[in-house]
Design a protein around this motif. Structure first.
Motif, mmCIF file in Angstrom:
data_model
loop_
_atom_site.group_PDB
_atom_site.id
_atom_site.type_symbol
_atom_site.label_atom_id
_atom_site.label_comp_id
_atom_site.label_asym_id
_atom_site.label_seq_id
_atom_site.Cartn_x
_atom_site.Cartn_y
_atom_site.Cartn_z
ATOM 1 N N ALA A 52 9.762 -0.756 -4.078
ATOM 2 C CA ALA A 52 10.931 -1.327 -3.258
ATOM 3 C C ALA A 52 11.718 -2.352 -3.986
ATOM 4 C CB ALA A 52 10.516 -1.694 -1.967
ATOM 5 N N ASP A 53 13.098 -2.395 -3.880
ATOM 6 C CA ASP A 53 13.743 -3.313 -4.325
ATOM 7 C C ASP A 53 13.969 -4.267 -3.277
ATOM 8 O OD1 ASP A 53 15.602 -2.089 -2.844
ATOM 9 O OD2 ASP A 53 16.948 -1.483 -4.265
ATOM 10 N N VAL A 54 14.727 -5.163 -3.252
ATOM 11 C CA VAL A 54 15.065 -6.266 -2.198
ATOM 12 C C VAL A 54 15.654 -5.931 -1.156
ATOM 13 C CG1 VAL A 54 16.276 -8.559 -1.702
ATOM 14 C CG2 VAL A 54 15.116 -8.195 -4.096
ATOM 15 N N PRO A 55 16.774 -5.187 -1.269
ATOM 16 C CA PRO A 55 17.174 -4.328 0.085
ATOM 17 C C PRO A 55 16.270 -3.531 0.820
ATOM 18 C CG PRO A 55 18.897 -4.268 -1.766
ATOM 19 C CD PRO A 55 17.560 -4.638 -2.147
ATOM 20 N N ALA A 56 15.629 -3.004 0.159
ATOM 21 C CA ALA A 56 14.451 -2.097 0.929
ATOM 22 C C ALA A 56 13.445 -2.974 1.540
ATOM 23 C CB ALA A 56 13.941 -1.031 -0.114
ATOM 24 N N LEU A 115 17.267 -13.977 5.666
ATOM 25 C CA LEU A 115 18.400 -13.647 4.954
ATOM 26 C C LEU A 115 18.436 -14.420 3.611
ATOM 27 C CD1 LEU A 115 21.248 -13.636 7.481
ATOM 28 C CD2 LEU A 115 19.961 -11.545 6.676
ATOM 29 N N PRO A 116 19.092 -13.621 2.361
ATOM 30 C CA PRO A 116 19.070 -14.370 1.144
ATOM 31 C C PRO A 116 19.574 -15.822 1.283
ATOM 32 C CG PRO A 116 20.026 -12.114 0.982
ATOM 33 C CD PRO A 116 19.812 -12.511 2.424
ATOM 34 N N GLY A 117 18.635 -16.596 0.621
ATOM 35 C CA GLY A 117 18.842 -18.271 0.774
ATOM 36 C C GLY A 117 18.710 -18.967 1.930
ATOM 37 N N LEU A 123 8.861 -7.825 -5.482
ATOM 38 C CA LEU A 123 8.183 -8.930 -4.795
ATOM 39 C C LEU A 123 8.721 -10.376 -5.379
ATOM 40 C CD1 LEU A 123 4.564 -8.361 -3.801
ATOM 41 C CD2 LEU A 123 6.508 -8.059 -2.317
ATOM 42 N N ALA A 124 8.749 -10.571 -6.567
ATOM 43 C CA ALA A 124 9.411 -11.824 -7.325
ATOM 44 C C ALA A 124 10.797 -11.704 -6.975
ATOM 45 C CB ALA A 124 8.994 -11.568 -8.641
ATOM 46 N N ASP A 125 11.397 -10.587 -6.908
ATOM 47 C CA ASP A 125 12.691 -10.585 -6.681
ATOM 48 C C ASP A 125 13.182 -11.154 -5.280
ATOM 49 O OD1 ASP A 125 13.557 -9.794 -9.293
ATOM 50 O OD2 ASP A 125 13.664 -7.664 -8.713
ATOM 51 N N LEU A 126 12.366 -10.609 -4.266
ATOM 52 C CA LEU A 126 12.407 -10.800 -2.995
ATOM 53 C C LEU A 126 12.218 -12.582 -2.783
ATOM 54 C CD1 LEU A 126 12.625 -9.970 0.162
ATOM 55 C CD2 LEU A 126 10.000 -10.001 -0.111
ATOM 56 N N ALA A 148 14.796 -4.543 4.643
ATOM 57 C CA ALA A 148 14.818 -3.724 5.690
ATOM 58 C C ALA A 148 13.678 -3.562 6.743
ATOM 59 C CB ALA A 148 15.377 -2.326 5.227
ATOM 60 N N VAL A 149 12.356 -3.606 5.678
ATOM 61 C CA VAL A 149 10.915 -3.371 6.338
ATOM 62 C C VAL A 149 10.769 -4.740 6.989
ATOM 63 C CG1 VAL A 149 8.700 -3.236 5.869
ATOM 64 C CG2 VAL A 149 10.261 -1.596 4.617
ATOM 65 N N LEU A 150 11.245 -5.821 6.445
ATOM 66 C CA LEU A 150 10.949 -7.191 7.109
ATOM 67 C C LEU A 150 11.785 -7.396 8.289
ATOM 68 C CD1 LEU A 150 10.777 -9.413 4.052
ATOM 69 C CD2 LEU A 150 8.972 -8.772 5.215
ATOM 70 N N HIS A 151 12.866 -6.784 8.438
ATOM 71 C CA HIS A 151 13.625 -7.060 9.567
ATOM 72 C C HIS A 151 13.168 -6.184 10.964
ATOM 73 C CE1 HIS A 151 17.311 -8.341 6.776
ATOM 74 N NE2 HIS A 151 16.605 -9.449 7.208
ATOM 75 N N GLU A 152 12.248 -5.083 10.601
ATOM 76 C CA GLU A 152 11.804 -4.581 11.567
ATOM 77 C C GLU A 152 10.399 -5.155 12.155
ATOM 78 O OE1 GLU A 152 10.921 -0.711 9.807
ATOM 79 O OE2 GLU A 152 12.798 -0.088 9.468
ATOM 80 N N VAL A 153 10.032 -6.062 11.716
ATOM 81 C CA VAL A 153 8.812 -7.013 12.221
ATOM 82 C C VAL A 153 8.971 -7.460 13.631
ATOM 83 C CG1 VAL A 153 7.430 -9.005 11.825
ATOM 84 C CG2 VAL A 153 7.988 -7.399 9.775
ATOM 85 N N PRO A 154 8.285 -7.262 14.458
ATOM 86 C CA PRO A 154 8.385 -7.824 15.825
ATOM 87 C C PRO A 154 8.679 -9.250 15.777
ATOM 88 C CG PRO A 154 6.440 -6.173 15.747
ATOM 89 C CD PRO A 154 7.038 -6.515 14.202
ATOM 90 N N THR A 155 9.345 -9.620 16.642
ATOM 91 C CA THR A 155 9.802 -11.129 16.823
ATOM 92 C C THR A 155 8.703 -12.148 17.062
ATOM 93 O OG1 THR A 155 10.690 -10.899 18.779
ATOM 94 C CG2 THR A 155 12.128 -10.834 17.410
ATOM 95 N N ASP A 156 7.405 -11.330 17.766
ATOM 96 C CA ASP A 156 6.427 -12.126 18.339
ATOM 97 C C ASP A 156 5.204 -12.611 17.203
ATOM 98 O OD1 ASP A 156 5.432 -9.785 18.098
ATOM 99 O OD2 ASP A 156 4.226 -9.862 19.926
ATOM 100 N N VAL A 157 5.507 -11.986 15.834
ATOM 101 C CA VAL A 157 4.773 -12.210 14.623
ATOM 102 C C VAL A 157 5.284 -13.559 14.223
ATOM 103 C CG1 VAL A 157 4.221 -11.331 12.574
ATOM 104 C CG2 VAL A 157 4.398 -9.664 14.378
#
Length: 167
Positions: free
Chosen positions: A81-85, A151-153, A109-112, A88-97
């Motif tokens: 996976a690249d950074v956008p992918a 988000l970035p930064g 991962l390093a790019d992320l 996208a996965v991280l944005h699906e993590v439930p807010t209670d985590v």
């Protein structure tokens, strides 16, 4: 958020990349990574782990160092996976985590980590930019109402370490 690159894998003739197991060094380093995570960040509320053999083995050996089980989701989208992918996965993590452990592969991962970190403590960001080796752990902190706010930064890279197990 804690980002863990899988431990050192073996290169075996005739074995597909997804099926590569950990090398002997990886089997030593993964438990050390588990101990470092428990000691420095505490246990995560959720683990997102790539579905490859080497990431699953890294997870199993790291988690074996803990006295309690942690929910894990094996996520095929983390492989290559690249950074956008990854975002996208991280944005699906439930807010209670609260704390998330992400186990995957480079260069994604390093790019992320570099993309998310607006800054780093001491030389952590420069170290990730230079090299994010196997078993490397990056710890990012950020403030947001939920994972879609990552988000970035927007994060601070608070730690970067490379645990090694005893030979």
């Amino acid at each position: 958020m804690v980002v863990l690159r899988h431990a050192k894998s073996a290169l075996l003739d005739g074995v597909a990349d997804r099926d590569r197991p950990l090398a002997a060094r990886g089997r030593r380093d993964a438990p050390a990574a588990g101990r470092v995570i428990a000691e420095t960040t505490g246990l995560p509320g959720l683990v997102l782990c790539s579905t490859t053999v080497r990431t699953r083995e890294t997870w199993e050996l790291a988690a074996a160092q803990w006295d309690t089980s942690v929910p894990v989701r094996h996520e095929p989208r983390l492989y290559a996976a690249d950074v956008p992918a990854l975002l996208a996965v991280l944005h699906e993590v439930p807010t209670d985590v609260g704390t998330l452990l992400l186990i995957g592969h480079n260069p994604g991962l390093a790019d992320l980590v570099v993309t998310l970190a607006g800054d780093g403590v001491d030389d952590t960001l420069d170290r990730v930019r230079t090299k994010f080796p196997t078993s490397a752990i990056a710890v990012l902190s950020w403030r947001g109402a939920g994972w879609p706010d990552l988000l970035p930064g927007t994060a601070l890279l608070t730690a970067m370490t490379v645990p090694r197990g005893a030979a």
